[in-house]
Design a protein around this motif. Structure first.
Motif, short mmCIF file in Angstrom:
data_model
loop_
_atom_site.label_atom_id
_atom_site.label_comp_id
_atom_site.label_asym_id
_atom_site.label_seq_id
_atom_site.Cartn_x
_atom_site.Cartn_y
_atom_site.Cartn_z
N LEU A 161 -5.14 20.02 -104.93
CA LEU A 161 -6.52 19.61 -105.19
C LEU A 161 -6.60 18.29 -105.93
O LEU A 161 -7.55 17.53 -105.77
CB LEU A 161 -7.25 20.70 -105.99
CG LEU A 161 -7.46 22.03 -105.29
CD1 LEU A 161 -8.20 22.99 -106.22
CD2 LEU A 161 -8.24 21.86 -104.00
N TYR A 162 -5.58 18.03 -106.76
CA TYR A 162 -5.62 16.84 -107.60
C TYR A 162 -5.38 15.56 -106.80
O TYR A 162 -5.50 14.46 -107.34
CB TYR A 162 -4.63 16.98 -108.76
CG TYR A 162 -5.03 18.12 -109.68
CD1 TYR A 162 -6.07 17.97 -110.58
CD2 TYR A 162 -4.40 19.35 -109.60
CE1 TYR A 162 -6.48 19.02 -111.40
CE2 TYR A 162 -4.77 20.41 -110.42
CZ TYR A 162 -5.82 20.23 -111.32
OH TYR A 162 -6.21 21.26 -112.12
N THR A 163 -5.08 15.70 -105.53
CA THR A 163 -5.03 14.55 -104.63
C THR A 163 -6.46 14.07 -104.34
O THR A 163 -6.68 12.90 -104.04
CB THR A 163 -4.36 14.93 -103.30
OG1 THR A 163 -3.07 15.45 -103.58
CG2 THR A 163 -4.24 13.74 -102.36
N HIS A 164 -7.42 14.98 -104.47
CA HIS A 164 -8.80 14.69 -104.06
C HIS A 164 -9.79 14.64 -105.22
O HIS A 164 -10.78 13.91 -105.17
CB HIS A 164 -9.24 15.74 -103.05
CG HIS A 164 -8.30 15.87 -101.90
ND1 HIS A 164 -8.19 14.92 -100.91
CD2 HIS A 164 -7.38 16.82 -101.61
CE1 HIS A 164 -7.27 15.27 -100.05
NE2 HIS A 164 -6.76 16.43 -100.43
N VAL A 165 -9.53 15.44 -106.26
CA VAL A 165 -10.36 15.38 -107.48
C VAL A 165 -9.42 15.33 -108.67
O VAL A 165 -8.35 15.95 -108.66
CB VAL A 165 -11.32 16.58 -107.60
CG1 VAL A 165 -12.34 16.56 -106.48
CG2 VAL A 165 -10.58 17.91 -107.61
N ARG A 166 -9.80 14.57 -109.70
CA ARG A 166 -8.89 14.33 -110.82
C ARG A 166 -8.71 15.53 -111.73
O ARG A 166 -7.66 15.70 -112.36
CB ARG A 166 -9.38 13.13 -111.64
CG ARG A 166 -9.27 11.81 -110.91
CD ARG A 166 -9.51 10.64 -111.85
NE ARG A 166 -10.79 10.74 -112.55
CZ ARG A 166 -11.94 10.27 -112.07
NH1 ARG A 166 -11.96 9.70 -110.89
NH2 ARG A 166 -13.05 10.39 -112.77
N SER A 167 -9.77 16.34 -111.86
CA SER A 167 -9.74 17.42 -112.85
C SER A 167 -10.90 18.38 -112.57
O SER A 167 -11.76 18.09 -111.71
CB SER A 167 -9.90 16.85 -114.26
OG SER A 167 -11.16 16.19 -114.36
N LEU A 168 -10.96 19.46 -113.32
CA LEU A 168 -12.10 20.37 -113.20
C LEU A 168 -13.38 19.66 -113.60
O LEU A 168 -14.42 19.85 -112.96
CB LEU A 168 -11.87 21.61 -114.09
CG LEU A 168 -13.00 22.64 -114.09
CD1 LEU A 168 -13.27 23.19 -112.68
CD2 LEU A 168 -12.68 23.78 -115.05
N GLU A 169 -13.30 18.82 -114.61
CA GLU A 169 -14.48 18.06 -115.04
C GLU A 169 -14.98 17.14 -113.92
O GLU A 169 -16.18 17.03 -113.68
CB GLU A 169 -14.16 17.24 -116.29
CG GLU A 169 -15.36 16.47 -116.82
CD GLU A 169 -15.04 15.65 -118.06
OE1 GLU A 169 -15.96 15.07 -118.63
OE2 GLU A 169 -13.85 15.58 -118.45
#
Length: 197
Positions: free
Chosen positions: A43-51
């Motif tokens: 997922l971190y390939t597409h969004v940096r973090s939960l925030e």
């Protein structure tokens, strides 16, 4: 490795769907990864973090909600526009509770994403447009915007929490609340600038 075809947009939409199911505050990256059939790290390939994900969901929801309100109020003015605006707001909150919560939750959003997101800007334009139909100008416009938001959000939040246990239906009270708002907006009290009471 991320699943083929996975993008930031698809991750955001999946996050929004999950928020509607479990609640915006309960979404985790692990849950989302399982939903998408990938490892958490993918997922971190597409969004940096939960925030970052939360901010993206909030912008998506703001855009969706604004589009519905724009469609509902198109060609309307006065009470017709107010009622259409309010009903579209409430229907979105009912249909997408997690996304709706995202639109009402203060958070840090990536400035680059926020700058290109039309939803929040358009929401302000639509709200001010409805209120200008009542002949309001600043500072009354800002005060009236806050009144509408407080009324609409307060009502749907209490409704969602089961706060209306009286035998009179919430729908009946909603209709009367909109009648009262219309009357107030037509007879808006004169501003008393400088009076802090």
């Amino acid at each position: 490795m991320a699943r083929a075809g996975l993008t930031a947009e698809r991750v955001t939409i999946a996050g929004a769907e999950l928020a509607d199911e479990v609640g915006f505050d309960k979404v985790t990256m692990s849950q989302l990864a399982r939903r998408l059939g990938v490892k958490d790290a993918s997922l971190y390939t597409h969004v940096r973090s939960l925030e970052d994900l939360r901010g993206r969901v909030a912008l998506l929801a703001a855009d969706e909600k604004t589009i519905r309100i724009a469609q509902a109020t198109s060609g309307r003015a006065g009470k017709d526009a107010l009622v259409a605006f309010a009903n579209a707001w409430r229907e979105y909150a009912h249909g997408h509770p997690g996304r709706y919560t995202a639109t009402q939750t203060p958070m840090q959003i990536d400035p680059e994403l926020a700058a290109t997101a039309p939803g929040p800007r358009r929401a302000v334009e639509l709200t001010y447009g409805v209120l200008r139909g009542y002949g309001l100008a600043e500072p009354d416009l800002t005060d009236a915007v806050r009144l509408l938001r407080s009324t609409f959000h307060g009502f749907v939040a209490l409704e969602a929490a089961g706060g209306f246990a009286h035998q009179r239906s919430p729908q009946q009270s909603w209709v009367r609340a909109l009648d009262a708002l219309h009357t107030l907006l037509e007879h808006w009290p004169p501003s008393r600038e400088g009076d802090s009471s």
